[in-house]
Scaffold this active site. Structure first.
Site, PDB file in Angstrom:
ATOM      1  N   GLY A 124       2.993   1.420  -3.103  1.00 58.32           N
ATOM      2  CA  GLY A 124       2.058   1.573  -4.224  1.00 58.32           C
ATOM      3  C   GLY A 124       1.582   3.010  -4.330  1.00 58.32           C
ATOM      4  O   GLY A 124       1.576   3.623  -5.405  1.00 58.32           O
TER       5      GLY A 124
ATOM      6  N   THR B 199      -0.218   6.750  18.338  1.00 59.49           N
ATOM      7  CA  THR B 199      -1.228   7.811  18.179  1.00 59.49           C
ATOM      8  C   THR B 199      -1.772   7.848  16.749  1.00 59.49           C
ATOM      9  O   THR B 199      -1.109   7.435  15.799  1.00 59.49           O
ATOM     10  CB  THR B 199      -0.647   9.207  18.500  1.00 59.49           C
ATOM     11  OG1 THR B 199       0.288   9.575  17.475  1.00 59.49           O
ATOM     12  CG2 THR B 199       0.021   9.230  19.864  1.00 59.49           C
TER      13      THR B 199
ATOM     14  N   ARG C 238     -10.550  -1.712  11.103  1.00 63.62           N
ATOM     15  CA  ARG C 238      -9.910  -0.459  11.505  1.00 63.62           C
ATOM     16  C   ARG C 238     -10.307  -0.113  12.935  1.00 63.62           C
ATOM     17  O   ARG C 238     -11.319  -0.562  13.458  1.00 63.62           O
ATOM     18  CB  ARG C 238     -10.292   0.660  10.564  1.00 63.62           C
ATOM     19  CG  ARG C 238     -10.075   0.252   9.145  1.00 63.62           C
ATOM     20  CD  ARG C 238     -10.044   1.412   8.246  1.00 63.62           C
ATOM     21  NE  ARG C 238      -8.700   1.953   8.225  1.00 63.62           N
ATOM     22  CZ  ARG C 238      -8.314   2.905   7.402  1.00 63.62           C
ATOM     23  NH1 ARG C 238      -9.172   3.447   6.583  1.00 63.62           N
ATOM     24  NH2 ARG C 238      -7.071   3.334   7.418  1.00 63.62           N
ATOM     25  N   VAL C 239      -9.492   0.769  13.522  1.00 68.01           N
ATOM     26  CA  VAL C 239      -9.669   0.995  14.952  1.00 68.01           C
ATOM     27  C   VAL C 239     -11.037   1.607  15.283  1.00 68.01           C
ATOM     28  O   VAL C 239     -11.669   1.210  16.270  1.00 68.01           O
ATOM     29  CB  VAL C 239      -8.485   1.823  15.518  1.00 68.01           C
ATOM     30  CG1 VAL C 239      -8.503   3.274  15.033  1.00 68.01           C
ATOM     31  CG2 VAL C 239      -8.453   1.759  17.017  1.00 68.01           C
ATOM     32  N   VAL C 240     -11.515   2.539  14.466  1.00 61.74           N
ATOM     33  CA  VAL C 240     -12.779   3.205  14.814  1.00 61.74           C
ATOM     34  C   VAL C 240     -13.947   2.221  14.721  1.00 61.74           C
ATOM     35  O   VAL C 240     -14.739   2.083  15.672  1.00 61.74           O
ATOM     36  CB  VAL C 240     -13.022   4.438  13.909  1.00 61.74           C
ATOM     37  CG1 VAL C 240     -14.371   5.065  14.211  1.00 61.74           C
ATOM     38  CG2 VAL C 240     -11.902   5.468  14.077  1.00 61.74           C
TER      39      VAL C 240
ATOM     40  N   ARG D 185       1.117   9.611  14.368  1.00 61.59           N
ATOM     41  CA  ARG D 185       0.649  10.192  13.107  1.00 61.59           C
ATOM     42  C   ARG D 185      -0.216  11.407  13.392  1.00 61.59           C
ATOM     43  O   ARG D 185      -1.185  11.319  14.157  1.00 61.59           O
ATOM     44  CB  ARG D 185      -0.124   9.167  12.304  1.00 61.59           C
ATOM     45  CG  ARG D 185      -0.385   9.658  10.908  1.00 61.59           C
ATOM     46  CD  ARG D 185      -1.207   8.710  10.121  1.00 61.59           C
ATOM     47  NE  ARG D 185      -0.480   7.531   9.700  1.00 61.59           N
ATOM     48  CZ  ARG D 185      -1.077   6.369   9.490  1.00 61.59           C
ATOM     49  NH1 ARG D 185      -2.347   6.223   9.714  1.00 61.59           N
ATOM     50  NH2 ARG D 185      -0.379   5.350   9.059  1.00 61.59           N
TER      51      ARG D 185
ATOM     52  N   ASN E  65     -13.790  -1.100  14.647  1.00 62.33           N
ATOM     53  CA  ASN E  65     -13.617  -2.194  15.618  1.00 62.33           C
ATOM     54  C   ASN E  65     -14.080  -1.780  17.014  1.00 62.33           C
ATOM     55  O   ASN E  65     -14.887  -2.465  17.647  1.00 62.33           O
ATOM     56  CB  ASN E  65     -12.141  -2.607  15.721  1.00 62.33           C
ATOM     57  CG  ASN E  65     -11.783  -3.698  14.726  1.00 62.33           C
ATOM     58  OD1 ASN E  65     -12.566  -4.004  13.831  1.00 62.33           O
ATOM     59  ND2 ASN E  65     -10.609  -4.262  14.863  1.00 62.33           N
TER      60      ASN E  65
ATOM     61  N   TYR F 229       0.846  -1.208   0.000  1.00 64.36           N
ATOM     62  CA  TYR F 229       0.000   0.000   0.000  1.00 64.36           C
ATOM     63  C   TYR F 229       0.877   1.253   0.000  1.00 64.36           C
ATOM     64  O   TYR F 229       0.718   2.130  -0.850  1.00 64.36           O
ATOM     65  CB  TYR F 229      -0.895  -0.040   1.231  1.00 64.36           C
ATOM     66  CG  TYR F 229      -1.915   1.066   1.330  1.00 64.36           C
ATOM     67  CD1 TYR F 229      -3.041   1.088   0.508  1.00 64.36           C
ATOM     68  CD2 TYR F 229      -1.774   2.088   2.272  1.00 64.36           C
ATOM     69  CE1 TYR F 229      -3.983   2.096   0.615  1.00 64.36           C
ATOM     70  CE2 TYR F 229      -2.719   3.095   2.387  1.00 64.36           C
ATOM     71  CZ  TYR F 229      -3.825   3.102   1.559  1.00 64.36           C
ATOM     72  OH  TYR F 229      -4.763   4.099   1.674  1.00 64.36           O
ATOM     73  N   ASP F 230       1.822   1.309   0.956  1.00 69.57           N
ATOM     74  CA  ASP F 230       2.633   2.528   1.103  1.00 69.57           C
ATOM     75  C   ASP F 230       3.441   2.816  -0.154  1.00 69.57           C
ATOM     76  O   ASP F 230       3.429   3.930  -0.681  1.00 69.57           O
ATOM     77  CB  ASP F 230       3.608   2.383   2.281  1.00 69.57           C
ATOM     78  CG  ASP F 230       2.915   2.174   3.616  1.00 69.57           C
ATOM     79  OD1 ASP F 230       1.695   1.964   3.614  1.00 69.57           O
ATOM     80  OD2 ASP F 230       3.595   2.215   4.653  1.00 69.57           O
TER      81      ASP F 230
HETATM   82  N1  UDP Z   1      -5.733  -0.828  16.308  1.00 71.42           N
HETATM   83  C1  UDP Z   1      -6.020  -1.363  17.562  1.00 71.42           C
HETATM   84  N2  UDP Z   1      -7.075  -2.213  17.680  1.00 71.42           N
HETATM   85  C2  UDP Z   1      -7.878  -2.546  16.626  1.00 71.42           C
HETATM   86  C3  UDP Z   1      -7.596  -1.971  15.356  1.00 71.42           C
HETATM   87  C4  UDP Z   1      -6.504  -1.138  15.238  1.00 71.42           C
HETATM   88  O1  UDP Z   1      -5.331  -1.083  18.560  1.00 71.42           O
HETATM   89  O2  UDP Z   1      -8.840  -3.310  16.844  1.00 71.42           O
HETATM   90  C5  UDP Z   1      -4.597   0.105  16.193  1.00 71.42           C
HETATM   91  C6  UDP Z   1      -3.632  -0.198  15.056  1.00 71.42           C
HETATM   92  O3  UDP Z   1      -2.635  -1.109  15.470  1.00 71.42           O
HETATM   93  C7  UDP Z   1      -3.074   1.182  14.747  1.00 71.42           C
HETATM   94  C8  UDP Z   1      -4.256   2.124  15.041  1.00 71.42           C
HETATM   95  O4  UDP Z   1      -5.131   1.384  15.878  1.00 71.42           O
HETATM   96  O5  UDP Z   1      -2.033   1.514  15.613  1.00 71.42           O
HETATM   97  C9  UDP Z   1      -4.994   2.555  13.786  1.00 71.42           C
HETATM   98  O6  UDP Z   1      -5.291   1.402  13.040  1.00 71.42           O
HETATM   99  P1  UDP Z   1      -6.178   1.431  11.713  1.00 71.42           P
HETATM  100  O7  UDP Z   1      -6.160   0.042  11.162  1.00 71.42           O
HETATM  101  O8  UDP Z   1      -7.490   2.043  11.993  1.00 71.42           O
HETATM  102  O9  UDP Z   1      -5.429   2.430  10.722  1.00 71.42           O
HETATM  103  P2  UDP Z   1      -3.899   2.708  10.307  1.00 71.42           P
HETATM  104  O10 UDP Z   1      -3.693   4.111  10.708  1.00 71.42           O
HETATM  105  O11 UDP Z   1      -2.972   1.785  11.051  1.00 71.42           O
HETATM  106  O12 UDP Z   1      -3.865   2.486   8.846  1.00 71.42           O
END
Ligand code: UDP
Length: 318
Positions: free
Chosen positions: A155, A217, A193-195, A284, A197, A152-153
């Site tokens: 690419g 972050t 993704r973190v949000v 970030r 999830n 991805y990066d």
């Molecule tokens: N992350 C987490 N728990 C989850 C999903 C993601 O702690 O269930 C962390 C992940 O390791 C990263 C951050 O949250 O440090 C953001 O992850 P995301 O996949 O949303 O996006 P990224 O910025 O890494 O592309």
């Protein structure tokens, strides 16, 4: 002032950002919109309320393959690419790189043929695991070309290079935007993704899963702010080609973000810790001074307000 009606092609138009953009371009600005997607991570359900409109056209197509379009196109937003680590890595990795690179060439050729403006959705991932903080557009980044995120990066980095070369060699009117973490309605519920999830875990009463110790972050931008920013970039003068960061500069550690979600949804749930994925960026945060200066834009929706809208969306579809 009423804008002139345009024909706008959005690749990746049934994805999270794409479907929100199509909605705005079609319903609020009354343009003709052509949406291209292979629905690998996007979905037709994201197009509810617009797919049946007469000035909206959906074409199922993978931009890795060239594309002929009969309509005369004024603008192209190239958004097609899986963007969540779980979707772009693993067995999909090679296709991700092809989507970034062949997809960029195919969309740039279409722009060249139509003399259309083309906006590339690049990413904060071009900065990799950044050694400068916050990240300014002049920073060249710190990417591991052999790691799992490289498909991805690298690419996206190569796609940027293609955009700038099409501009230098063929004078194609380009805009390169580096998008930072964005959230909101029509995010894929399963994309890991973190949000999505954390919200879905909390709504279901499950443990919130933090990868690593949660000190890493991220800065979260609400989708409506991003869409406004993208359209403003497209509307800049032809000399302005970017790259330009779009994102919300408010930075949160993942642990503090987990606590915000707990407080909003369910304080009784636990946090469980899982291993940090390789090459997961430690920090970030966008430097948005260029966007402030050129676009008179900055993110306006607070995390509290944006999360309330996003939680409402996920509660309805869970
Ligand atoms: N992350 C987490 N728990 C989850 C999903 C993601 O702690 O269930 C962390 C992940 O390791 C990263 C951050 O949250 O440090 C953001 O992850 P995301 O996949 O949303 O996006 P990224 O910025 O890494 O592309």
């Amino acid at each position: 002032m009423q804008k002139k009606k345009k024909t706008i092609l959005v690749s990746g138009g049934s994805g999270f950002i794409g479907s929100n953009l199509c909605r705005k371009l079609l319903l609020d600005q009354n343009n003709n919109v052509i949406c291209i997607d292979n629905n690998s991570t996007g979905s037709l359900t994201n197009l509810e309320g617009i797919i049946e409109k007469p000035n909206f056209k959906f074409i199922e197509h993978d931009i890795v393959e060239p594309l002929e379009i009969e309509d005369k196109i004024d603008e192209i937003y190239n958004l097609a690419c899986p963007a969540s680590p779980s979707a772009y890595q693993g067995k999909n990795a090679i296709h991700t790189t092809k989507t970034c690179i062949y997809g960029a060439v195919n969309m740039l050729e279409l722009a060249k043929k139509n003399n259309a403006k083309i906006l590339q959705s690049s990413t904060s991932e071009v900065y990799g695991n950044p050694l400068e903080h916050p990240q300014n557009e002049k920073y060249f980044g710190n990417v591991n070309p052999c790691g799992k995120r490289a498909c991805y990066d690298e690419g996206k980095r190569c796609a940027e290079s293609l955009f700038f070369d099409y501009n230098r060699i063929y004078r194609v009117k380009i805009k390169v935007v580096r998008i930072f973490n964005t959230y909101g309605p029509y995010m894929d519920i399963n994309d890991g993704r973190v949000v999505s999830n954390f919200i879905c875990q909390a709504l279901k009463g499950e443990d919130i899963t933090i990868y690593g110790n949660g000190s890493q972050t991220r800065s979260f931008c609400y989708i409506d702010d991003l869409i406004e920013g993208l359209i403003r970039v497209m509307d800049t003068v032809d000399d302005f080609i970017g790259p330009i960061n779009l994102g919300n500069p408010h930075e949160y550690s993942i642990i503090s973000f987990a606590n915000i979600i707990k407080n909003k949804i369910n304080n009784k749930i636990n946090i469980s810790y899982k291993p940090l994925p390789n090459d997961d960026p430690i920090k970030r945060k966008p430097d948005v001074s260029l966007a402030r200066k050129v676009l008179h834009w900055e993110a306006e929706v607070s995390l509290q307000e944006g999360l309330d809208k996003t939680i409402k969306y996920f509660s309805n579809i869970l």
